[in-house]
Design a protein around this motif. Structure first.
Motif: not given
Length: 323
Positions: A167-191
């Motif tokens: 997720p660090f790689a994906l979101v990091g690369e995406l934010r280099r060229f896209y500033q719109g809504p991003v929702i992250l999925s992947g083993a998120i089970t806690t606050g």
């Protein structure tokens, strides 16, 4: 966190969470409980079989949520989202889209392939938004070129059809060229994990597996109990069951008589949605789940899950602010 840059439908949630749509699991009872808890509740259109049932589901859910909001004016009620599979074999696609347009479903979640312009235009015609699942930058750019309103980044460890990148790689690369809504999925089970997703650049978290172990989930009890028993090491990444790589519980694979450590590869063309499901009948008891299973310890109502997530989220924020 300031959410003013997001579409209005995503700004006023009790917690920055979209519940992911899950085949054979996300039915109206679960969706309604998620919305009443103040998060986005979602389900795959293909869970409604026959297709005409989708119209009835949406009518009934809209009516119930309207009545619930009227009786609880001080509570945050989340919107409904419907997942549409954009795949050649999904012969229901445009019929289901038309039904969603009729009911003005506020959020459409498209997946597998970028939505066609006609689909996006239909959703935009009443002010709805389209969010699209992606597992890499190539898919992200295709979806953005198609005109979607936001991206759901499905990183390594997510349940069901998941990517393999951090997720660090994906979101990091995406934010280099896209500033719109991003929702992250992947083993998120806690606050704390929800807050972590925001810290790395996402706006909201996309949570699925945690809600399978709920009283409202349309899953057999054995499936729910397997999630509670499992750890991250029990999640197997394979494309055998649908033709597309995804994460599944080892226990269910072994119960089917297979060696979870030596699964053959499958042809991705095996995926077929003409019958309303991505899984051949042979694999109906193969259970999808994400790597966050090791942090799920009980089967409780959705309201309790969201309350726990909210408490954990606030504790994590306070801890960081105090440091």
């Amino acid at each position: 966190m300031d959410m003013s840059h997001l579409p209005p439908v995503l700004q006023k949630l009790a917690l920055p969470v979209i519940a992911s749509p899950m085949f054979t699991v996300s039915y109206p009872e679960l969706v309604l409980a998620q919305c009443k808890a103040g998060i986005v509740g979602s389900f795959p259109a293909l869970n409604a079989r026959p297709p005409e049932l989708l119209d009835q589901w949406l009518s009934d859910m809209k009516q119930e949520l309207t009545a619930y909001q009227a009786a609880n004016p001080d509570k945050v009620v989340g919107p409904i989202a419907v997942n549409q599979i954009v795949h050649d074999s999904n012969v229901r696609l445009m019929q289901d889209v038309d039904t969603c347009v009729k009911h003005q479903v506020p959020i459409i979640i498209s997946s597998l392939r970028a939505p066609v312009p006609e689909m996006i235009e239909a959703v935009h015609s009443y002010g709805g938004i389209v969010l699209h699942d992606v597992i890499n930058m190539r898919h992200a750019k295709k979806a953005l070129d198609a005109g979607v309103d936001g991206l759901i980044v499905v990183a390594a460890g997510a349940g069901g059809h998941a990517g393999a990148q951090s997720p660090f790689a994906l979101v990091g690369e995406l934010r280099r060229f896209y500033q719109g809504p991003v929702i992250l999925s992947g083993a998120i089970t806690t606050g704390a994990a929800i807050l972590s997703a925001q810290a790395m650049g996402a706006d909201l978290a996309y949570i699925g597996t945690r809600f399978i172990a709920s009283t409202e989930a349309h899953a057999v009890q054995a499936y729910k109990e397997a999630i509670v028993r499992a750890s991250a090491a029990d999640i197997i990444y394979t494309n055998l069951f649908t033709g597309v790589h995804g994460n599944y519980i080892r226990e269910s694979i072994e119960n089917a008589g297979l060696d979870a450590n030596a699964l053959p590869a499958a042809d991705k063309n095996a995926m077929n949605f003409s019958s309303g499901t991505s899984k051949p009948k042979t694999w109906k008891d193969i259970w999808g789940a994400g790597q966050g299973v090791g942090q799920i310890q009980e089967i409780v109502p959705v309201a309790d899950i969201v309350a726990r997530l909210s408490q954990e989220y606030q504790v994590a924020r306070n801890r960081l602010m105090a440091g």
